[in-house]
Design an enzyme around this catalytic site. Structure first.
Site, short mmCIF file in Angstrom:
data_model
loop_
_atom_site.label_atom_id
_atom_site.label_comp_id
_atom_site.label_asym_id
_atom_site.label_seq_id
_atom_site.Cartn_x
_atom_site.Cartn_y
_atom_site.Cartn_z
N ILE A 11 0.81 -1.23 -0.18
CA ILE A 11 -0.02 0.14 0.14
C ILE A 11 0.85 1.16 -0.01
O ILE A 11 0.50 2.26 -0.64
CB ILE A 11 -1.10 -0.08 1.15
CG1 ILE A 11 -2.07 1.09 1.26
CG2 ILE A 11 -0.28 0.15 2.59
CD1 ILE A 11 -2.86 0.61 -0.13
N GLN A 33 8.91 -8.37 -5.21
CA GLN A 33 9.20 -9.88 -5.27
C GLN A 33 8.07 -10.88 -5.54
O GLN A 33 8.41 -11.93 -6.07
CB GLN A 33 9.84 -10.20 -3.89
CG GLN A 33 9.32 -10.11 -2.61
CD GLN A 33 9.96 -10.37 -1.44
OE1 GLN A 33 11.08 -10.73 -1.53
NE2 GLN A 33 9.22 -10.13 -0.40
N THR A 43 0.02 -5.91 3.41
CA THR A 43 -1.22 -5.28 2.94
C THR A 43 -2.04 -6.51 2.37
O THR A 43 -3.27 -6.13 2.21
CB THR A 43 -0.70 -4.21 1.63
OG1 THR A 43 0.37 -3.40 2.19
CG2 THR A 43 -1.94 -3.47 1.09
N SER A 44 -1.56 -7.51 2.02
CA SER A 44 -2.27 -8.39 1.05
C SER A 44 -3.54 -8.82 2.24
O SER A 44 -4.23 -9.79 1.74
CB SER A 44 -1.47 -9.72 0.72
OG SER A 44 -0.48 -8.95 -0.16
N LEU A 49 -8.62 -1.45 9.18
CA LEU A 49 -9.35 -0.69 10.08
C LEU A 49 -8.64 0.69 10.07
O LEU A 49 -7.53 0.81 10.36
CB LEU A 49 -9.53 -1.02 11.37
CG LEU A 49 -10.36 -2.41 11.65
CD1 LEU A 49 -9.89 -3.65 11.26
CD2 LEU A 49 -11.09 -2.29 13.10
N VAL A 171 14.86 -7.63 -5.03
CA VAL A 171 16.09 -6.48 -5.23
C VAL A 171 17.20 -7.47 -4.14
O VAL A 171 16.68 -7.68 -3.16
CB VAL A 171 15.52 -5.09 -4.64
CG1 VAL A 171 16.82 -4.46 -4.26
CG2 VAL A 171 14.80 -4.58 -5.70
N HIS A 222 1.02 -11.02 14.65
CA HIS A 222 -0.54 -10.28 15.32
C HIS A 222 -1.33 -11.20 15.05
O HIS A 222 -1.79 -11.38 13.90
CB HIS A 222 -0.59 -8.77 14.90
CG HIS A 222 -1.80 -8.30 15.09
ND1 HIS A 222 -2.55 -8.08 16.02
CD2 HIS A 222 -2.55 -7.48 14.08
CE1 HIS A 222 -3.47 -7.53 15.97
NE2 HIS A 222 -3.82 -7.10 14.68
N TYR A 260 -10.05 -5.81 18.61
CA TYR A 260 -10.51 -4.76 17.78
C TYR A 260 -11.48 -5.56 16.78
O TYR A 260 -11.07 -6.78 16.76
CB TYR A 260 -9.72 -3.73 17.01
CG TYR A 260 -8.72 -4.48 15.90
CD1 TYR A 260 -9.35 -4.96 14.74
CD2 TYR A 260 -7.32 -4.68 16.22
CE1 TYR A 260 -8.24 -5.34 13.93
CE2 TYR A 260 -6.42 -5.36 15.47
CZ TYR A 260 -7.02 -5.82 14.47
OH TYR A 260 -6.21 -6.46 13.58
N ASP A 552 16.65 24.86 16.10
CA ASP A 552 17.46 26.12 16.57
C ASP A 552 18.66 25.76 16.99
O ASP A 552 18.77 24.72 17.69
CB ASP A 552 16.82 27.16 17.55
CG ASP A 552 16.47 26.40 18.86
OD1 ASP A 552 16.15 25.25 18.71
OD2 ASP A 552 16.40 27.31 19.98
N GLU A 657 26.93 27.78 31.45
CA GLU A 657 26.79 25.99 31.25
C GLU A 657 28.39 25.87 31.28
O GLU A 657 29.29 26.28 30.44
CB GLU A 657 26.20 25.95 29.79
CG GLU A 657 24.74 25.95 30.22
CD GLU A 657 23.94 25.75 28.63
OE1 GLU A 657 24.40 25.37 27.86
OE2 GLU A 657 22.62 26.02 28.69
#
Ligand code: FAD
Length: 830
Positions: A11, A33, A43-44, A49, A171, A222, A260, A552, A657
C-alpha cells in the site's frame, strides 16, 4: 525526470508511485518480489481498520488524507473506503477518561468526534453487551480501507500513466557511486536509478542492510481471526453500498482487552494484541513464492489458538452472539513495530538519494506517500515529518537489542493508557552522565530521553518545600498532571530565581564543526552571521528552503575554524553531517567535518543570582560582564579542571553552562557543590527547568515549532539576523515571509484560576469554536500560574480570554505577551 525505483508494491509503494505521477514524475519503476495481483506483504491481508485519531498531529493528518484519498479511489462505482465510522468503547473509568483526552486530540487536529453514552454505543452497535460498556468515542469519518483493492487500482492507474512494474523480481543489492545511489541489483539484472525508495514493509531491515543502514523496526506476529457466521448478522437487509463492502456497523476498538473488530459480511473479524510478542526475522521468511494466495503468503504465520483463548472469552462477553459461533479461520499476520511506535521515513544518512518509507500502517499510507513525494519534489513535506525521520534515533537506539526490546514493549502497550511522560521500564540506564552517582545520592527521580537518564527533581530538596515563602508554595494538581511530577520542583525553581541551582545539561546534543570550510557551512545553513570573532555564541535557526524551521542552534565559535554547536536532535546531526559532506566535495582542500561530542563531554548549568559567588570561590579568573559577557564562551581552568564556560541560559538567569570531559565530571560536580553550599546551591531537575523556561518564553523545536511554521509565526525572530548579507538556505522564503502577515502565531497564555494544569496537545477554543492547540505547558512558579503555549489565529490579542479543553472540562486562560519573566533580560546581562 530523474529515474526512481520503488522497492515494494504494498500500500505504501503503490501510493508513492501514484503521488509521484500526480506531481509530474515519469520514469518510475516499482519492483516487487511477489506476484503483483497479491504481493504477499502485510497489505495483502490487512483488515484495513482506519482509526484516524492519534496523539500525533502528523499521523492524524496523514490518516485523514488516506481516508479522503481512498474515498475518491473508485472502480466500477465502488470506492476503496467504507466510511462506517469508528467506535472506541470504555469498560473502565480510566479508559473513559482516556477517551476524553482522545476527544481532545481529535478536536485539536480537526477530526469530528463525539463522546457518547453506553446507550448510544449500543444504538450504534446493537450486538454489544451494554452492561459492561461505560461509554465510547465515536468518530463518524473513520472506517474500513480496502487496502488490497486500493493497491490494485493504484497499480492499474499508475501503470496507465507510464509506471513500470516488475513482479517476481527480488532486489538483492543497492548500487552506488561517490555516496549517491545509482540503481538496484535484482535477481533478473540491474535497474539504474537516480533515486531509490524502499517501501519494503517489514523486509525494510533486510533492504537497509544492503547499504549498511540500520532500519529500526521489528517484524512481529499479530493475531487475526474470522468467526463463523454470526446469527444476528445473517440475512440482513443492508443497502447495496454496504453489501458490496461487507459491513454495516462501525469499526470497533475494545482496548481494555487489547481487541478490535470489524464485520466480514456475516462473519466477525477479531484482531488481538493481548498475546505474547511474536518476533520474526524477515530474512527467515525467504523470497515470496511464485504463487501467493489468501492462505499462503510470507507475511502469514500459522494460528496459535492457545494465544487467542483470552481474546475469545472477552469477545464472547462483549458480543454474546459470538457464543453461537466458532473460529473459522485465524492467522498470525506479520507487520512492523518500532522503538517509539512511529513510522520510519526519510533519506538514509549514509547514502544520498536512498529513501525509506516503512513501518507504515494502511491508515497512514497515503499521507506518508504524499509526504515523501512532496519532499522529493519540493524539498519538504507540508506536514512536518520530523517525528517519522529515520535519523531521529540515537545510535544506542539502533542496536538490534534495543530495537527488539522496545518494539516488543510497544506491541504490548499498543492499547495501554500511557501518560505523556511515562518512561520506558526497560531498557534503562543505557546512558548516564558522570554526575549520575551524585544524583542518586540526592534522590534524583529520573526519566529517560534518547537513552539518557535525566533527573526531573531531587528528593533531597523535599524539606525546602515546607519553608518556601507563601507566594512560592506549590498548588495542588489533578491526578493525571500529578503523575511524574513532584511539588519539589517549586523549591528548585525558587532556588534558581533567588539563589543558585545546578542543572545537568549533558543530555543536550553537542556537535563540533571544524575545518577550513566550517564557516562556509554554518553561513550557508543558518539564519545568522556566525563570522563574529572567536568567543561569540550565536543563537540561530536552521530553515528549509521554504522558510520552515528545522531547528534552532547555539553556535559557539571557539577558534577561527572550530565551532561547537548546541542542537536539539539526532536529525540535526544527520543534516549537518550530510551538508558537511557536500560542502567538502565542492573543494576537498576546503573540507569541514561535524562530530557528535554529546557523549564525550558533560555539562552542568549553574544558574541563579548567586552563580557568580559560587565560581568566584573556586577560580581567581574574571567572571565580570566585561570579561565574559552574555552569549560568549571561554575555555579556562576551574579548580584544576579544564572547562569551557558558555554564558547563556535556558532558564533566564545569570550563569554559565560549564562543560568538561566525563573523566572530570564528578570532580566538577563536587567542586561546584562544595563551593555552592554557603550560597544555598541545590541540584535541580527538568520539572523546574521546564517551568522556568516557559516563563522566559523560550520555545522548543519539535514541540513548540516545526518545519510547518516560519520564525515570524513561531515568535523566534530573535534567532534570525535580518541584515545578514550571505545567502543561506531559506533566506528568500524568509524575506517573503517577513512581508506577509502570518495567519497564526504561537502565543503565551496564563491559566486564570492559577492552578488548572494542562499537558500539551489540548484543543483551544475561542468563542466556543476550536481555534488552535496547546504545544507546551508548565507551572510558572514565579508568576504563580500555569503557563501555556498554543498556536492561535493571528488576530488573537493580548488580554483575550480563551478556553482550553482538558478531560472535557473547559479551562479559562488569558493571552499575554511574553516573556513573563524579566522581559528586559536584565538578569541575563547582570
Ligand atoms: P507491505 O504490504 O508488506 O509491502 C511491502 C512489499 O515489499 C511486499 O509486497 C514485499 O513483497 C516487497 N518487498 C520486500 N522486500 C523486497 C525486495 N527485496 N525486493 C522486492 N520486493 C520486496 N494497518 C491498519 O492501518 N489498519 C489495520 O486494521 C491493520 N490491521 C492489520 C492486521 C494484521 C493481521 C496485520 C499483519 C497488519 C495490519 N495492519 C493494519 C498493518 C498494515 O497491514 C501494514 O502496516 C501495511 O500493510 C504495510 O504496508 P507496506 O506497503 O509498507 O508493506
Amino acid at each position: 525526470s530523474q529515474r526512481v525505483v520503488i522497492i515494494g508494491a504494498g500500500i505504501v509503494g503503490t501510493n508513492l508511485a501514484d503521488e509521484l505521477v500526480s506531481r509530474g514524475w515519469s520514469n518510475i519503476t516499482v519492483i516487487e518480489q511477489g506476484p503483483l495481483s497479491m504481493p504477499g506483504g502485510s497489505t495483502s491481508h490487512a483488515p484495513g481498520l482506519v482509526f484516524q485519531t492519534n496523539p500525533s498531529k502528523t499521523m492524524t493528518l496523514f490518516a485523514k488524507y488516506t481516508v479522503e484519498k481512498f474515498l475518491a479511489l473508485e472502480k466500477d462505482g465502488q470506492s476503496c473506503f467504507n466510511q462506517l465510522g469508528g467506535l472506541e468503547i470504555a469498560t473502565t473509568q480510566e479508559r473513559m477518561e482516556e477517551l476524553k483526552r482522545k476527544h481532545g486530540y481529535a478536536q485539536s487536529w480537526g477530526i469530528e468526534a463525539n463522546l457518547i453514552s453506553a446507550r448510544e454505543c449500543h444504538q450504534k452497535y446493537p450486538g454489544l453487551n451494554e452492561s459492561i460498556v461505560l461509554g465510547g468515542l465515536h468518530i463518524p469519518s473513520d472506517g474500513l480501507a480496502l487496502a488490497a483493492r486500493a493497491t490494485q487500482i493504484l497499480i492499474e492507474s499508475t501503470r496507465n500513466a507510464g509506471v513500470k512494474y516488475l513482479e517476481h523480481t527480488l532486489v538483492t543489492g543497492i548500487e552506488q557511486a561517490s555516496g549517491h545511489v545509482t540503481g538496484v541489483t535484482t535477481n533478473k539484472g540491474s535497474v539504474p536509478a537516480d533515486i531509490v525508495v524502499s517501501c519494503a514493509g517489514f523486509w525494510g531491515v533486510e533492504v537497509g542492510k544492503m547499504i549498511g543502514l540500520k532500519v529500526p523496526l521489528l517484524p512481529l506476529g499479530h493475531q487475526y481471526v474470522k468467526t463463523t457466521a454470526v446469527p444476528s448478522l445473517k440475512n440482513r437487509e443492508v443497502n447495496s453500498k454496504i453489501n458490496a463492502m461487507n459491513a454495516e456497523y462501525p469499526i470497533l476498538r475494545y482496548q481494555d482487552q487489547d481487541l478490535y473488530y470489524r464485520e466480514h459480511g456475516e462473519q466477525m473479524g477479531i484482531g488481538y494484541y493481548g498475546h505474547r510478542p511474536m518476533p520474526v526475522n524477515a530474512a527467515d521468511l525467504g523470497v515470496t513464492p511464485e504463487k501467493v494466495d489468501e492462505k499462503h503468503m510470507p507475511s502469514r504465520l500459522d494460528f496459535t489458538s492457545e494465544d487467542f483463548a483470552p481474546a475469545w472469552k472477552a469477545s464472547q462477553e462483549l458480543f454474546p452472539a459470538l457464543r453461537e459461533t466458532e473460529i473459522a479461520d485465524g492467522f498470525n499476520g506479520i507487520f512492523s513495530f518500532t522503538p517509539d511506535g512511529g513510522s520510519v521515513v526519510g533519506q538514509a544518512p549514509n547514502l544520498d538519494n536512498f529513501w525509506v518509507a516503512e513501518a507504515v500502517w494502511v491508515t497512514h499510507s497515503a499521507g506518508v506517500a504524499r509526504a515523501v513525494a512532496e519532499v522529493l519534489t519540493e524539498g519538504r513535506s507540508k506536514i512536518d515529518i520530523s517525528e517519522l525521520e529515520i535519523t531521529r534515533f540515537e545510535e544506542i537506539q539502533l542496536s538490534p537489542e534495543y530495537v527488539s526490546e522496545t518494539s516488543q514493549q510497544n506491541f504490548v502497550e499498543i492499547y495501554d493508557i500511557l501518560h505523556p511522560l511515562e518512561p520506558k521500564i526497560n531498557p534503562r540506564n543505557l546512558r548516564v552522565s558522570p554526575f549520575n552517582a551524585r544524583q542518586h545520592e540526592l534522590g534524583a527521580f529520573f526519566l529517560e530521553v534518547g537513552g539518557w537518564e535525566r533527573p526531573h527533581w531531587y528528593e533531597a530538596n523535599a524539606e525546602l518545600v515546607k519553608s518556601l515563602p507563601e507566594e512560592w508554595k506549590p498548588v495542588d494538581r489533578d491526578a493525571w498532571s500529578s503523575r511524574f511530577y513532584s511539588p519539589i520542583a517549586a523549591a528548585e525553581a525558587w532556588k534558581t530565581r533567588n539563589a543558585v541551582a545546578m542543572y545537568d545539561m549533558t543530555t543536550f546534543h553537542r556537535f563540533e564543526v571544524f575545518g577550513p570550510a566550517a564557516v562556509d557551512l554554518l553561513q550557508r545553513l543558518t539564519t545568522s552571521d556566525i563570522t563574529r570573532a572567536p568567543g561569540a555564541i550565536t543563537h540561530t535557526l536552521l530553515l528549509n528552503q521554504h522558510g520552515g524551521v528545522l531547528s534552532d542552534l547555539f553556535v559557539s565559535r571557539l577558534e577561527e575554524d572550530f565551532f561547537q554547536v548546541g542542537a536539539n536532535t539526532a536529525t540535526d546531526l544527520a543534516y549537518l553531517v550530510r551538508e558537511a559532506r557536500h560542502q567538502s566535495k565542492l573543494d576537498p582542500a576546503r573540507w569541514v567535518q561535524v562530530r557528535d561530542v554529546t557523549g564525550s563531554t558533560c555539562c552542568l548549568a549553574l544558574m541563579g543570582p548567586r552563580a557568580r559567588d559560587v565560581v568566584r570561590d573556586i577560580s581567581p579568573d574574571d567572571f565580570s560582564n566585561k570579561s565574559l559577557p552574555y552569549m560568549s564562551v571561554r575555555k579556562q581552568g576551574m579548580g584544576g579542571i579544564p572547562v569551557t564556560l558558555f554564558r547563556k541560559s535556558f532558564v533566564g538567569e545569570h550563569g554559565w553552562e560549564i562543560q568538561t570531559t566525563p573523566e572530570f565530571g564528578q570532580r566538577l560536580w563536587d567542586l561546584l557543590w562544595q563551593a555552592g553550599q554557603p550560597h544555598g546551591l541545590v541540584a535541580a531537575g527538568r520539572a523546574a527547568f521546564n517551568g522556568l523556561r516557559l516563563e522566559k518564553g523560550i520555545r522548543f523545536a519539535g514541540s513548540d515549532f516545526s518545519s510547518e511554521y516560519n520564525p515570524y509565526e513561531a515568535g523566534i525572530t530573535y534567532a534570525i539576523q535580518r541584515d545578514k548579507k550571505a545567502d543561506y538556505v531559506g533566506k528568500s522564503a524568509l524575506e517573503a515571509a517577513s512581508r506577509r502577515t502570518p495567519t497564526k502565531r504561537l502565543r503565551c497564555l496564563t491559566v486564570d484560576d492559577g492552578r488548572s494544569m494542562v499537558l500539551g496537545k489540548e484543543p483551544v477554543f475561542r468563542d466556543g469554536k476550536v481555534a488552535g492547540y496547546v504545544t507546551n505547558a508548565a507551572f510558572g512558579y514565579s508568576v504563580r500560574k500555569p503557563i501555556v503555549f498554543a498556536w492561535l489565529p493571528k488576530d488573537v490579542n493580548d488580554g483575550e480570554t480563551i478556553e482550553i479543553e482538558y478531560f472535557s472540562r473547559k479551562i479559562k486562560a488569558t493571552v499575554v505577551s511574553d516573556p513573563l519573566h524579566d522581559p528586559q533580560h536584565r538578569r541575563l546581562h547582570d
